[in-house]
Motif scaffolding. Structure first.
Motif, short mmCIF file in Angstrom:
data_model
loop_
_atom_site.label_atom_id
_atom_site.label_comp_id
_atom_site.label_asym_id
_atom_site.label_seq_id
_atom_site.Cartn_x
_atom_site.Cartn_y
_atom_site.Cartn_z
N PHE A 62 2.33 9.40 -0.11
CA PHE A 62 3.16 8.59 0.79
C PHE A 62 2.80 8.74 2.27
CE2 PHE A 62 5.88 9.17 -2.99
CZ PHE A 62 6.11 7.83 -3.29
N VAL A 63 1.92 9.66 2.60
CA VAL A 63 1.53 9.83 4.00
C VAL A 63 0.02 9.68 4.18
CG1 VAL A 63 1.59 11.35 6.01
CG2 VAL A 63 3.50 11.37 4.39
N VAL A 64 -0.75 10.52 3.49
CA VAL A 64 -2.20 10.50 3.68
C VAL A 64 -2.82 9.22 3.14
CG1 VAL A 64 -4.36 11.68 3.14
CG2 VAL A 64 -2.31 13.02 3.62
N LEU A 65 -2.50 8.86 1.90
CA LEU A 65 -3.11 7.68 1.27
C LEU A 65 -2.86 6.39 2.05
CD1 LEU A 65 -4.68 6.47 -1.15
CD2 LEU A 65 -2.45 6.14 -2.25
N PRO A 66 -1.60 6.06 2.40
CA PRO A 66 -1.40 4.80 3.12
C PRO A 66 -2.11 4.74 4.47
CG PRO A 66 0.65 6.07 3.01
CD PRO A 66 -0.32 6.71 2.07
N VAL A 67 -2.14 5.86 5.19
CA VAL A 67 -2.84 5.87 6.47
C VAL A 67 -4.33 5.59 6.26
CG1 VAL A 67 -3.55 7.31 8.42
CG2 VAL A 67 -1.18 7.36 7.63
N LEU A 68 -4.93 6.23 5.25
CA LEU A 68 -6.35 6.02 4.97
C LEU A 68 -6.62 4.59 4.49
CD1 LEU A 68 -7.34 9.36 3.20
CD2 LEU A 68 -7.85 8.64 5.55
N VAL A 69 -5.77 4.07 3.62
CA VAL A 69 -5.97 2.71 3.08
C VAL A 69 -5.89 1.68 4.19
CG1 VAL A 69 -4.96 0.93 1.62
CG2 VAL A 69 -5.25 3.24 0.73
N VAL A 70 -4.86 1.78 5.03
CA VAL A 70 -4.71 0.82 6.13
C VAL A 70 -5.89 0.94 7.10
CG1 VAL A 70 -3.28 0.15 8.09
CG2 VAL A 70 -2.21 0.74 5.92
N GLY A 71 -6.32 2.18 7.36
CA GLY A 71 -7.46 2.37 8.25
C GLY A 71 -8.74 1.78 7.70
N VAL A 72 -9.02 2.02 6.41
CA VAL A 72 -10.26 1.51 5.80
C VAL A 72 -10.24 -0.01 5.73
CG1 VAL A 72 -11.58 1.43 3.65
CG2 VAL A 72 -10.74 3.62 4.50
N ILE A 73 -9.13 -0.59 5.31
CA ILE A 73 -9.03 -2.06 5.25
C ILE A 73 -9.24 -2.66 6.64
CG2 ILE A 73 -7.48 -4.01 4.83
CD1 ILE A 73 -6.25 -2.40 2.55
N SER A 74 -8.65 -2.02 7.65
CA SER A 74 -8.79 -2.53 9.02
C SER A 74 -10.23 -2.47 9.50
CB SER A 74 -7.89 -1.74 9.97
OG SER A 74 -6.53 -1.89 9.63
N LEU A 75 -10.95 -1.42 9.12
CA LEU A 75 -12.33 -1.25 9.59
C LEU A 75 -13.33 -2.07 8.77
CD1 LEU A 75 -12.30 2.61 10.21
CD2 LEU A 75 -12.32 0.82 11.95
N VAL A 76 -13.06 -2.26 7.49
CA VAL A 76 -14.05 -2.88 6.60
C VAL A 76 -13.76 -4.37 6.36
CG1 VAL A 76 -15.04 -2.82 4.28
CG2 VAL A 76 -14.52 -0.68 5.47
N LEU A 77 -12.49 -4.73 6.13
CA LEU A 77 -12.16 -6.10 5.76
C LEU A 77 -11.60 -6.92 6.92
CD1 LEU A 77 -10.60 -5.46 2.22
CD2 LEU A 77 -12.92 -6.23 2.77
N ARG A 78 -10.42 -6.56 7.35
CA ARG A 78 -9.76 -7.26 8.46
C ARG A 78 -8.72 -6.33 9.06
NH1 ARG A 78 -6.00 -12.03 6.14
NH2 ARG A 78 -5.27 -11.92 8.28
N PRO A 79 -8.45 -6.45 10.36
CA PRO A 79 -7.46 -5.56 10.98
C PRO A 79 -6.05 -5.79 10.42
CG PRO A 79 -8.82 -6.65 12.64
CD PRO A 79 -9.09 -7.35 11.34
N ILE A 80 -5.45 -4.75 9.92
CA ILE A 80 -4.05 -4.83 9.48
C ILE A 80 -3.23 -3.68 10.06
CG2 ILE A 80 -4.63 -6.03 7.33
CD1 ILE A 80 -4.08 -3.35 5.86
N TRP A 81 -3.84 -2.94 11.02
CA TRP A 81 -3.13 -1.77 11.56
C TRP A 81 -1.99 -2.20 12.46
CZ3 TRP A 81 -4.12 3.37 10.41
CH2 TRP A 81 -3.32 4.29 11.09
N LEU A 82 -0.80 -1.79 12.08
CA LEU A 82 0.41 -1.99 12.87
C LEU A 82 1.34 -0.81 12.58
CD1 LEU A 82 1.54 -5.73 12.51
CD2 LEU A 82 0.95 -4.57 14.62
N ASP A 83 2.19 -0.48 13.52
CA ASP A 83 3.21 0.53 13.25
C ASP A 83 4.01 0.15 12.01
OD1 ASP A 83 2.36 1.71 15.64
OD2 ASP A 83 3.84 0.58 16.81
N ARG A 84 4.32 -1.15 11.89
CA ARG A 84 5.19 -1.62 10.81
C ARG A 84 4.51 -1.58 9.44
NH1 ARG A 84 6.14 -5.27 15.05
NH2 ARG A 84 4.92 -6.96 14.10
N THR A 85 3.17 -1.61 9.41
CA THR A 85 2.48 -1.53 8.13
C THR A 85 2.77 -0.23 7.41
OG1 THR A 85 0.70 -2.81 9.18
CG2 THR A 85 0.24 -1.86 7.04
#
Length: 513
Positions: A292-315
């Motif tokens: 609930f902490v490490v995985l979501p941060v890593l997933v959002v970070g990788v998607i933002s860097l590789v596919l499209r930016p989705i990084w938001l506080d609300r994500t």
């Protein structure tokens, strides 16, 4: 799979403690929603949909919004009693308090009532939880639903009852209808469930779990595809500052006034806590932190860097309470007897309060206005427009906001008030309207009955078609945004004679020379 400890705290004492925590939590959240006199841009959607019937809410969400409709449907039901700002905002407070109760129940089942009270107190004081509770958005409801799903998973792992499995499926359905980022939250729950099953060696759980994964994928895919094709302009890449703000905001909240340094220090504390729990925590604690902490941060970070930016506080809006859960369970497991837990728990609650209130200036930031001044702009027009000249607001959401504060919360149907000649500045939607044709537009209530309403302070116009000549000749007010501030001539017809600036809103007076 879950062990329940003997508990020296009576059920009456625990209930009294929980009520006290909820009372404090409500006070902090109510203070936050009272800091502003009105709603900001994104909140206007929900505040406007409450004027529609449920079917029209679904149509309006598909037409104007990028989010699924469930949050707006429940807000529509909540709005039956009142459509005033404070009452609608209390819906988010309700879901936030619900999160605290679920945290209490989940930790009590694992570690007893004393640890559960500690987890509830941590959750009540988290800055991000207070922030989302003061927003007329779906994030408080989403967080509560994720916690309910976690609780049902724990109960299913404990008892293996089919009812809990079906409850898990219903909660995934609920999450899929709340926000497209639900795939990250559901992924966290699936990871947590797999880790718990693997550690316990319960292979027989895998078959129903695979069915749950399949149902989750089917329910999430349509909204994930919808989000992939529709642009969200305010997402960003995960820079140092943005990551520090997101993680530090779990403690400090996202209210205005915090500096980059303050967020960085708070983020460092969060990371130190995560590392400590990963190294010294039990298998259960590590499962919570990883999933609930490490995985979501890593997933959002990788998607933002590789596919499209989705990084938001609300994500990552659902993550912070699980740190409270993990810490409370860890303290219960490490500190025996209960007297030590009581002392250390009280000390940590006080430390969190001091850090947020003193270092993070939490008390002042909690009371700082942060939203757009639609209500102030409307008040200015109401006071200044003694001649009852017409008011022109071309764009949809700003029109709904202006109508709300000039006419009242129940100003009318946003589907009925549209420009029939030029419905939008979007070529895509103009083509969609043409393909639908008049018959389907009428069936879906997408064909506007008029492009204005009459308010006590002047006729209010919407749309991008030219205003009638007599309106321009007499003079009118134009309500725009900060993008109009630097325009040489913001008035689409006539010329600007004066302007007034508000937070996120510009009001111009326009007239033929």
């Amino acid at each position: 799979m879950t062990t329940r400890s003997t508990d020296s705290l009576s059920s009456k004492g625990a209930l009294g403690g929980l009520l006290l925590v909820l009372l404090v939590a409500f006070g902090l959240r109510f203070m936050a929603i009272r800091a502003d006199g009105g709603l900001w841009f994104d909140e206007i959607f929900g505040a406007s949909y409450v004027n529609l019937n449920p079917l029209d809410v679904v149509v309006a969400v598909m037409r104007f919004d990028i989010h699924p409709p469930l949050y707006y449907l429940q807000l529509n039901a909540w709005g039956v009693f009142s459509k005033q700002d404070t009452w609608l905002l209390l819906n988010s407070v309700f879901w936030s308090l619900g999160s605290i109760v679920v945290v209490y129940l989940g930790v009590a089942a694992r570690a007893g009532r004393r640890a559960a009270l500690l987890a509830a107190a941590f959750t009540a004081l988290l800055g991000s939880e207070i922030y989302y509770a003061s927003d007329l958005r779906m994030y408080a409801m989403l967080g509560c639903n994720v916690l309910l799903l976690w609780y049902c998973v724990d109960q299913w792992l404990l008892n293996g009852r089919r009812g809990h499995w079906w409850a898990m499926c219903l909660l995934v359905l609920s999450l899929s209808m709340l926000h497209s980022i639900a795939f990250i939250a559901v992924g966290s729950v699936l990871c947590y469930t797999l880790i718990r099953c693997w550690v316990a060696g319960e292979r027989h759980r895998l078959k129903p779990l695979l069915g749950f994964i399949g149902i989750s994928g089917v329910l999430l895919l349509p909204w994930l595809a919808n989000a992939s094709f529709r642009s969200v302009s305010h997402t960003r890449m995960p820079s140092f500052d943005s990551v520090a703000q997101t993680l530090g905001g779990w403690l400090l909240g996202y209210f205005p006034g915090a500096t980059t340094t303050q967020y960085a220090v708070a983020a460092a504390l969060v990371l130190a806590l995560v590392l400590y729990l990963l190294v010294f925590g039990s298998a259960y604690v590590r499962a919570c932190v990883v999933s609930f902490v490490v995985l979501p941060v890593l997933v959002v970070g990788v998607i933002s860097l590789v596919l499209r930016p989705i990084w938001l506080d609300r994500t990552l809006a659902y993550t912070a309470p699980f740190l409270a859960v993990a810490l409370a369970v860890h303290l219960h497991e490490r500190l025996r007897p209960d007297a030590r837990l009581r002392v250390w728990g009280a000390a940590l609650v006080v430390a969190l309060l001091v850090f947020v209130a003193a270092y993070g200036a939490g008390w002042e930031r909690l009371q700082t206005p942060r939203k757009m001044d639609f209500h102030q702009a409307a008040r200015h027009i109401a006071q200044d427009n003694t001649e009852r000249r017409d008011i022109y607001v071309p764009s949809n959401v700003r029109y709904w906001a202006t109508a709300r504060y000039l006419q009242g919360p129940g100003w009318g149907s946003l589907l009925a008030i549209q420009d029939p000649a030029k419905i939008d500045d979007s070529d895509t939607w103009r083509r969609i309207y043409q393909k639908l044709g008049d018959t389907w537009l009428e069936r879906l209530h997408l064909k506007g009955a008029a492009r204005f309403i009459d308010t006590p302070h002047g006729r209010l116009w919407i749309g991008y078609s030219p205003l009638p000549d007599e309106v321009v000749a007499r003079g009118y007010y134009l309500v725009g945004d900060n993008n109009d501030r630097d325009k040489a001539q913001p008035c689409p017809q006539g010329r600007e004679t004066s302007r007034k600036s508000f937070e996120g809103v510009m009001v111009f007076e326009c007239k033929n020379p």
